[in-house]
Design a protein around this motif. Structure first.
Motif, PDB file in Angstrom:
ATOM      1  N   ASN A  62      56.553  21.554 -26.529  1.00 37.75           N
ATOM      2  CA  ASN A  62      55.223  20.981 -26.803  1.00 37.75           C
ATOM      3  C   ASN A  62      54.052  21.820 -26.303  1.00 37.75           C
ATOM      4  O   ASN A  62      53.006  21.861 -26.954  1.00 37.75           O
ATOM      5  CB  ASN A  62      55.121  19.580 -26.197  1.00 37.75           C
ATOM      6  CG  ASN A  62      56.139  18.628 -26.790  1.00 37.75           C
ATOM      7  OD1 ASN A  62      56.627  18.839 -27.893  1.00 37.75           O
ATOM      8  ND2 ASN A  62      56.476  17.575 -26.061  1.00 37.75           N
ATOM      9  N   SER A 108      53.420  13.795 -20.096  1.00 39.79           N
ATOM     10  CA  SER A 108      54.305  13.792 -21.260  1.00 39.79           C
ATOM     11  C   SER A 108      55.666  14.363 -20.908  1.00 39.79           C
ATOM     12  O   SER A 108      56.703  13.838 -21.330  1.00 39.79           O
ATOM     13  CB  SER A 108      53.668  14.596 -22.394  1.00 39.79           C
ATOM     14  OG  SER A 108      54.509  14.616 -23.520  1.00 39.79           O
ATOM     15  N   ALA A 109      55.663  15.445 -20.105  1.00 42.24           N
ATOM     16  CA  ALA A 109      56.925  16.054 -19.682  1.00 42.24           C
ATOM     17  C   ALA A 109      57.737  15.092 -18.816  1.00 42.24           C
ATOM     18  O   ALA A 109      58.961  14.998 -18.941  1.00 42.24           O
ATOM     19  CB  ALA A 109      56.645  17.350 -18.918  1.00 42.24           C
ATOM     20  N   SER A 124      60.209  19.424 -22.835  1.00 41.53           N
ATOM     21  CA  SER A 124      58.851  19.112 -23.279  1.00 41.53           C
ATOM     22  C   SER A 124      57.942  20.334 -23.140  1.00 41.53           C
ATOM     23  O   SER A 124      57.150  20.643 -24.039  1.00 41.53           O
ATOM     24  CB  SER A 124      58.290  17.943 -22.465  1.00 41.53           C
ATOM     25  OG  SER A 124      56.936  17.707 -22.795  1.00 41.53           O
ATOM     26  N   ARG A 125      58.069  21.043 -22.042  1.00 41.07           N
ATOM     27  CA  ARG A 125      57.209  22.208 -21.811  1.00 41.07           C
ATOM     28  C   ARG A 125      57.529  23.330 -22.784  1.00 41.07           C
ATOM     29  O   ARG A 125      56.627  24.020 -23.271  1.00 41.07           O
ATOM     30  CB  ARG A 125      57.345  22.685 -20.368  1.00 41.07           C
ATOM     31  CG  ARG A 125      56.842  21.655 -19.377  1.00 41.07           C
ATOM     32  CD  ARG A 125      56.826  22.172 -17.959  1.00 41.07           C
ATOM     33  NE  ARG A 125      55.759  23.147 -17.766  1.00 41.07           N
ATOM     34  CZ  ARG A 125      55.353  23.582 -16.580  1.00 41.07           C
ATOM     35  NH1 ARG A 125      55.906  23.102 -15.485  1.00 41.07           N
ATOM     36  NH2 ARG A 125      54.395  24.463 -16.469  1.00 41.07           N
ATOM     37  N   THR A 166      59.151  12.322 -21.098  1.00 43.63           N
ATOM     38  CA  THR A 166      60.242  12.879 -21.893  1.00 43.63           C
ATOM     39  C   THR A 166      61.476  13.113 -21.027  1.00 43.63           C
ATOM     40  O   THR A 166      62.604  12.853 -21.453  1.00 43.63           O
ATOM     41  CB  THR A 166      59.807  14.214 -22.546  1.00 43.63           C
ATOM     42  OG1 THR A 166      58.595  14.004 -23.263  1.00 43.63           O
ATOM     43  CG2 THR A 166      60.871  14.742 -23.487  1.00 43.63           C
TER      44      THR A 166
END
Length: 590
Positions: A138, A208-209, A134-135, A212
């Motif tokens: 995104n 979010s991370a 994610s990092r 995910t």
């Protein structure tokens, strides 16, 4: 390991480091030529947009009253030309800035991924792989707003607003002053809102991370989930994470809604005032109908960018928050950047020695205590003992995945903690208990350590590990697709493929962690033959629960509770009738 935990924790309490100025220096300025062309296009586009209101005034004040057809044709031609210029510049802006911003995103993703792979194993032990995905994917997305749409709207809007303001002051300074009061109030509200929103965006990236990361784990472990009928449990965990993300988004939307509603109200007040003042000035003859229309249209050109600032501000705030998190990763110290690692190994004999080595994963909880042993070049050292005794930790220290808390591990009498990792690991081969295979073909997985190996070298590795014993039965042979993590192969087949990969790498040092644990009796017999070929003339450290597989080891170390409690070869340890004897005779009865 502890170092990274503390570092990331302390960051949470720091002020954001990435500012518009630093983003300008590192992201925009290196691309200044393209950006300046883009800015020129923005100015041309914004200026051409002012033509329509100006020609509207001409239409009402000159063309219509005088019934001037030639001036009407000229006016239409000018407006069409302005619209064409707007369309062309808009297209060029997309081609230049939007495409460049997408290129920058791909470039940053590559840099972050490269940085992540350079970090120590201890970092990955503390971080979910899904969170890292994610990092990498995104967090850098927001930079498109620094070079793409956000920059276009910010600069173009500012230019339009300033030019419009000058025109408005010339038309009627008092009406312009009246408009400025509500706009100033809106600006103050927006500044407060952006200060409130930025930490929310930073936290959103973290949440979010996490979501995910958990989702990635769920999909990877779907067989375990279904085996234990745990779908509902996973659904609840995911729903909680999604709700946490929703609550975060709700906070930012609340702040954005406050800005939008305040702008609607304040602009409504300004519009009402302009109607009243404009009506008054037209009635006393100080303003024509064309002047009023021109003022109203230009006022829209000035207000629209200011109101847009709420959207632009959110975009830029999100971009900077993502860059804050990216900066955290980029500032971490890579394994190879350790200033203590200065020794380069030109050649390697393969003597490994542990001198008073202690290690702990958490402060104050040692898992190894004063370990001492020597693994001579070309010898086989076997580690046996109960689960959790410290065998894998010794293997991890030998592979430089871990660094001793105290004591020294040496390679050819050189302190391993001072050796440049790439110069050591080029001589290292590892076969793990749960060997990782990449999605692709059997050939691609074996060639992984040496993509440029010859066909003869590949075939030699295949035969030495008895991989051909099962690939010959496959229709596609070595070109057979094995699925994600090799799910289409059995445990024994995966293990033989991993050993073939290690044989092809041709290392000087081999670490085998439970290399035969997942094999049936027939596969184990084949693997034993291939392992004999693999470990020939190589320093080997092997962990095995099946003690029958290590009878030929040069030395056997019995590890219990982080101590070496016995050492010797098979015959010597059987004769002692100690812990090794107990383990061996127990397994023999099973």
């Amino acid at each position: 390991m502890q170092h990274y935990k503390e570092k990331s924790t302390s960051k949470k309490h720091q002020e954001p480091k990435v500012t518009m100025l630093s983003a300008f220096k590192t992201i925009i300025w290196p691309r200044r030529n393209l950006v300046f062309i883009g800015l020129l296009l923005i100015i041309i586009k914004s200026a051409s947009g002012l033509v329509l209101p100006w020609q509207s005034k001409v239409l009402l004040d000159q063309v219509v009253p005088n019934k001037d057809m030639s001036l009407l044709y000229s006016l239409i031609a000018i407006v069409i030309a302005a619209i064409t210029v707007q369309a062309v510049t808009s297209y060029l802006l997309t081609r230049i800035l939007s495409v460049q911003s997408q290129f920058l995103i791909s470039e940053l993703r590559s840099q972050v991924q490269k940085k992540v792979l350079s970090l120590p194993i201890s970092f990955f032990d503390n971080t979910k792989s899904g969170a890292l995905v994610s990092r990498i994917m995104n967090d850098v997305e927001g930079v498109r707003n620094l070079i793409g749409t956000g920059l276009v709207q910010l600069v173009g809007g500012t230019f339009t607003a300033v030019v419009s303001l000058i025109i408005l002051i010339k038309l009627n300074p008092w009406m312009t002053l009246f408009v400025f009061v509500p706009l100033t109030l809106f600006g103050l509200i927006a500044l407060k809102a952006f200060k409130f929103i930025r930490p929310i965006f930073r936290n959103r990236g973290k949440i979010s991370a996490e979501v995910t990361g958990r989702l990635t784990e769920t999909l990877a472990g779907v067989r375990v989930i279904k085996a234990f009928n745990a779908e509902n449990q996973e659904n609840i965990v995911f729903e909680e994470g999604v709700d946490k993300l929703y609550q975060n988004v709700k906070k930012s939307l609340t702040a954005t809604a406050l800005m939008t509603s305040s702008s609607t109200f304040l602009i409504g007040v300004a519009t009402t005032g302009i109607m009243g003042m404009g009506g008054y000035y037209m009635m006393i003859g100080e303003m024509t109908t064309g002047d009023f229309l021109f003022f109203t249209l230009i006022l829209g050109f000035m207000i629209a960018p200011i109101v847009q600032m709420s959207n632009i501000g959110s975009q830029l705030t999100e971009a900077l928050a993502g860059l804050d998190r990216t900066e955290e990763l980029m500032n971490m110290t890579a394994e190879e950047d350790n200033p203590n690692r200065t020794i380069e190994l030109k050649t390697l004999k393969g003597d490994i020695e542990f001198k008073e080595v202690s290690f702990s994963y958490e402060e104050g909880k040692e898992v190894l205590h004063h370990i001492n042993f020597k693994a001579a070049a070309g010898s086989v050292t076997a580690l046996v003992g109960s689960s959790g005794s410290g065998k894998s930790t010794i293997a991890g220290l030998s592979a430089t995945f871990l660094t001793p808390v105290s004591g020294v591990v040496t390679i050819d009498n050189q302190d391993l903690s001072k050796v440049k990792l790439s110069t050591y690991r080029q001589y290292l081969g590892v076969v793990l208990q749960d060997e990782f295979l990449f999605e692709g073909t059997i050939r691609e997985n074996i060639l992984f350590p040496r993509p440029n190996a010859t066909e003869e070298e590949l075939q030699n590795a295949v035969k030495a590990a008895y991989v051909n014993e099962f690939t010959d039965r496959f229709e596609e042979g070595l070109e057979t697709l094995i699925g994600e993590r090799g799910v289409k192969l059995s445990g024994g087949q995966r293990q033989r493929l991993a050993i073939a990969r290690a044989i092809l790498a041709n290392p000087k040092i081999i670490i085998l962690d439970e290399a035969t644990s997942s094999l049936d009796t027939e596969s184990e017999a084949l693997i034993q033959k291939s392992l004999a070929e693999l470990i020939k003339d190589r320093t080997t450290i092997v962990i095995a629960h099946r003690l029958s597989t290590i009878r030929q080891a040069d030395q056997i170390l019995v590890i219990e509770a982080g101590h070496i409690v016995e050492r010797g070869n098979h015959e010597e340890l059987i004769a002692k009738e100690g812990r090794y004897y107990e383990l061996y005779t127990y397994q023999s009865k099973i």
